[in-house]
Design a protein around this motif. Structure first.
Motif, PDB file in Angstrom:
ATOM      1  N   CYS B  66      23.290 -62.804 -19.103  1.00 37.02           N
ATOM      2  CA  CYS B  66      23.738 -61.436 -18.824  1.00 37.02           C
ATOM      3  C   CYS B  66      22.586 -60.614 -18.276  1.00 37.02           C
ATOM      4  CB  CYS B  66      24.280 -60.785 -20.092  1.00 37.02           C
ATOM      5  SG  CYS B  66      23.072 -60.723 -21.423  1.00 37.02           S
ATOM      6  N   ALA B  67      22.899 -59.456 -17.735  1.00 38.32           N
ATOM      7  CA  ALA B  67      21.905 -58.527 -17.213  1.00 38.32           C
ATOM      8  C   ALA B  67      22.514 -57.133 -17.267  1.00 38.32           C
ATOM      9  CB  ALA B  67      21.529 -58.889 -15.771  1.00 38.32           C
ATOM     10  N   VAL B  68      21.667 -56.143 -17.108  1.00 41.78           N
ATOM     11  CA  VAL B  68      22.152 -54.763 -17.082  1.00 41.78           C
ATOM     12  C   VAL B  68      21.977 -54.214 -15.674  1.00 41.78           C
ATOM     13  CG1 VAL B  68      21.927 -52.445 -18.051  1.00 41.78           C
ATOM     14  CG2 VAL B  68      21.469 -54.453 -19.491  1.00 41.78           C
ATOM     15  N   GLN B  69      23.022 -53.629 -15.128  1.00 40.34           N
ATOM     16  CA  GLN B  69      22.921 -52.925 -13.848  1.00 40.34           C
ATOM     17  C   GLN B  69      22.498 -51.495 -14.193  1.00 40.34           C
ATOM     18  OE1 GLN B  69      23.132 -54.103 -10.773  1.00 40.34           O
ATOM     19  NE2 GLN B  69      22.896 -52.087  -9.837  1.00 40.34           N
ATOM     20  N   ASN B  70      21.198 -51.211 -14.016  1.00 40.30           N
ATOM     21  CA  ASN B  70      20.638 -49.943 -14.472  1.00 40.30           C
ATOM     22  C   ASN B  70      20.821 -48.800 -13.486  1.00 40.30           C
ATOM     23  OD1 ASN B  70      18.717 -52.229 -15.761  1.00 40.30           O
ATOM     24  ND2 ASN B  70      18.857 -50.495 -17.151  1.00 40.30           N
ATOM     25  N   TYR B  86      25.735 -50.519 -16.860  1.00 39.26           N
ATOM     26  CA  TYR B  86      26.715 -51.442 -17.442  1.00 39.26           C
ATOM     27  C   TYR B  86      26.141 -52.847 -17.472  1.00 39.26           C
ATOM     28  CZ  TYR B  86      27.858 -52.353 -12.467  1.00 39.26           C
ATOM     29  OH  TYR B  86      27.805 -52.649 -11.133  1.00 39.26           O
ATOM     30  N   VAL B  88      26.580 -56.967 -17.049  1.00 42.33           N
ATOM     31  CA  VAL B  88      27.353 -58.028 -16.398  1.00 42.33           C
ATOM     32  C   VAL B  88      26.929 -59.353 -17.017  1.00 42.33           C
ATOM     33  CG1 VAL B  88      27.693 -56.826 -14.203  1.00 42.33           C
ATOM     34  CG2 VAL B  88      25.637 -58.219 -14.539  1.00 42.33           C
ATOM     35  N   ASN B 109      22.101 -53.433 -24.288  1.00 42.91           N
ATOM     36  CA  ASN B 109      20.825 -54.127 -24.519  1.00 42.91           C
ATOM     37  C   ASN B 109      20.880 -55.078 -25.710  1.00 42.91           C
ATOM     38  OD1 ASN B 109      19.448 -52.680 -22.406  1.00 42.91           O
ATOM     39  ND2 ASN B 109      19.560 -50.893 -23.736  1.00 42.91           N
ATOM     40  N   ILE B 113      22.665 -64.274 -25.635  1.00 43.37           N
ATOM     41  CA  ILE B 113      23.120 -65.495 -24.965  1.00 43.37           C
ATOM     42  C   ILE B 113      23.665 -66.458 -26.012  1.00 43.37           C
ATOM     43  CG2 ILE B 113      22.222 -67.570 -23.830  1.00 43.37           C
ATOM     44  CD1 ILE B 113      20.506 -65.715 -22.094  1.00 43.37           C
TER      45      ILE B 113
END
Ligand SMILES: [Zn+2]
Lengths: 309, 141
Positions: B66-70, B86, B88, B109, B113
């Motif tokens: 996952c990652a955060v679209q900052n 958000y 993703v 945050n 995983i």
């Protein structure tokens, strides 16, 4: 196949050049390459032109026909290639194939681009059947968010830390200080990198390639031409291009089969493996590697994929 | 979750069934490859006979990454103003597909995983006329 040599290279520095057209950027690079090769524009027999996308369709990019018109309309063929981040390598490979295959003796490979600010818009169409449109409309994953997911998985699998990532950026910027073509010619400290804003957590602003304007050119030629011009030609040992395999890893659209093998970037890995084969060299024979680092993550992942370390 | 003035982000990609939300795709009867969304033909180069039949996927999976679209994404992505970061993710569904999707969570945050996830159909954004655009997301269980 014939042997292929690189006779001259040239670049326009990377940066933001509001007042220049992409054709002007290319002219600087092409003139530098011609001078480096000791050649006249009239001697160029074909052009292989690269940009992330063809400017005739979706906005920015390069139309190689404009470069020929600008340099002098000699009527030579232009091959316009748009292949995202791989465009330069793609154009070089096509130029190489044209010379190696005996079609032309002197080919100009040129790439140039003026990029819009901010995140790169990866789908330019309002078309529900376009996989990239679906990916961005339904989810919203610009390139850096996708790289960030790969990076986060690596952190989970191998214990890569934020500090490891920042060190790569510090090292890369150190290399830029004496490079007249680099966008930022200054060092960045660990603190500066680690304090730069998160763009797509875990990736930070100074860990992602800045969208820049620039151009580069290479004149490549057959062995006969090269030997007439120089006693010490730079030979191309091999040039290979590949695309992602069916079980290649991360989905290109919104979904794909969970891969059975652990190869994350099968396209790059296949191109490198084929290039080693074609050149008859092994990873241990290399003295220098330049690689695509959209973000620091790739500088860790690629060398491992390729058996360099 | 969905109301009468809810509009799917793209028609035909998902459905609310009596057993819960499902993603609508297909499966090749010859080689077993799964597709979401539906494919026009089997893309497996080793498959000699493309025989696609409808299949639906979900709701259970595990978070692959996952990652955060900052920052606000460029078009054609959609979001409500003011922009809120958000998450993703890539979710490995029990059926064998790895799917990209937004993660439905207040704690972008705090995602882990390997966590168990479930498919949900939730608003992506609200249009000017008040209608809600619905997409698929994954929610930590
Ligand atoms: Zn099949």
């Amino acid at each position: 196949m014939r042997e292929v040599a690189v006779l001259g290279v040239g670049m326009h520095p990377f940066g933001k050049f509001e007042e220049k057209s992409v054709t002007e950027l290319c002219r600087t690079a092409v003139e530098a390459a011609l001078q480096d090769a000791g050649m006249q524009w009239r001697e160029v027999q074909a052009v292989s032109a690269a940009s992330s996308r063809f400017s005739g369709g979706k906005g920015w990019g390069l139309n190689g026909n404009d470069v020929v018109e600008d340099m002098g309309s000699t009527g030579i063929p232009v091959y316009n290639l748009s292949a995202g981040c791989a465009a330069g390598g793609n154009a070089f490979n096509v130029g190489y194939a044209l010379v190696a295959g005996g079609i032309y003796d002197v080919v100009l490979v040129v790439g140039g681009e003026k990029m819009p600010k901010g995140f790169i818009q990866t789908s330019g169409v309002e078309e529900e059947t376009d996989p990239e449109f679906r990916r961005q409309r339904c989810v919203g994953v610009p390139g850096p968010a996708f790289w960030a997911m790969q990076c986060r998985r690596r952190m989970h699998d191998y214990g890569t830390t934020e500090e490891h990532l920042a060190k790569i950026s510090v090292k890369a910027h150190k290399n830029s200080v004496h490079n007249p073509n680099a966008r930022f010619r200054k060092e960045f400290s660990m603190e500066e990198v680690l304090n730069s804003p998160l763009v797509c957590d875990p990736l930070r602003l100074y860990e992602i390639c800045p969208v820049s304007d620039g151009a580069a050119a290479a004149l490549i030629c057959s062995a006969d031409v090269a030997r007439k011009r120089t006693s010490n030609p730079v030979w191309v040992a091999s040039s290979c291009v590949a695309t992602v395999g069916f079980e290649g890893g991360m989905p290109g659209g919104v979904a794909g089969m969970i891969p059975q093998r652990k190869v994350q970037h099968s396209d790059a890995a296949a191109a490198v493996a084929n290039a080693f084969d074609a050149a008859g060299v092994a990873p241990g024979d290399l003295d220098l590697v330049e690689l695509q680092d959209n973000t620091v993550y790739y500088e860790l992942a690629f060398p491992e994929d390729w058996g360099l370390c | 979750m969905t109301t009468s003035n809810s509009i799917p982000v793209i028609k035909g990609l998902f459905a609310e069934t009596s057993e819960g939300p499902r993603l609508l795709g297909c499966r090749c009867a010859t080689c077993g490859t799964l597709y979401f969304p539906k494919a026009a033909n089997c893309q497996n180069p080793d498959c000699g006979d493309s025989k696609l039949e409808d299949a639906s996927f979900g709701p259970h999976g595990k978070l692959y990454s996952c990652a955060v679209q900052n920052f606000p994404p460029p078009p054609p992505a959609k979001y409500d103003e003011p922009f809120a970061p958000y998450a993703v993710g890539l979710v490995d569904l029990a059926e064998g597909l790895r799917i990209l999707g937004r993660i439905s969570t207040d704690d972008v945050n705090g995602l882990k995983i390997g966590s168990e996830m479930e498919l949900v159909l939730e608003p992506l954004c609200r249009e000017d006329d008040g209608s809600e655009i619905i997409t698929w997301k994954f929610r930590p269980i």
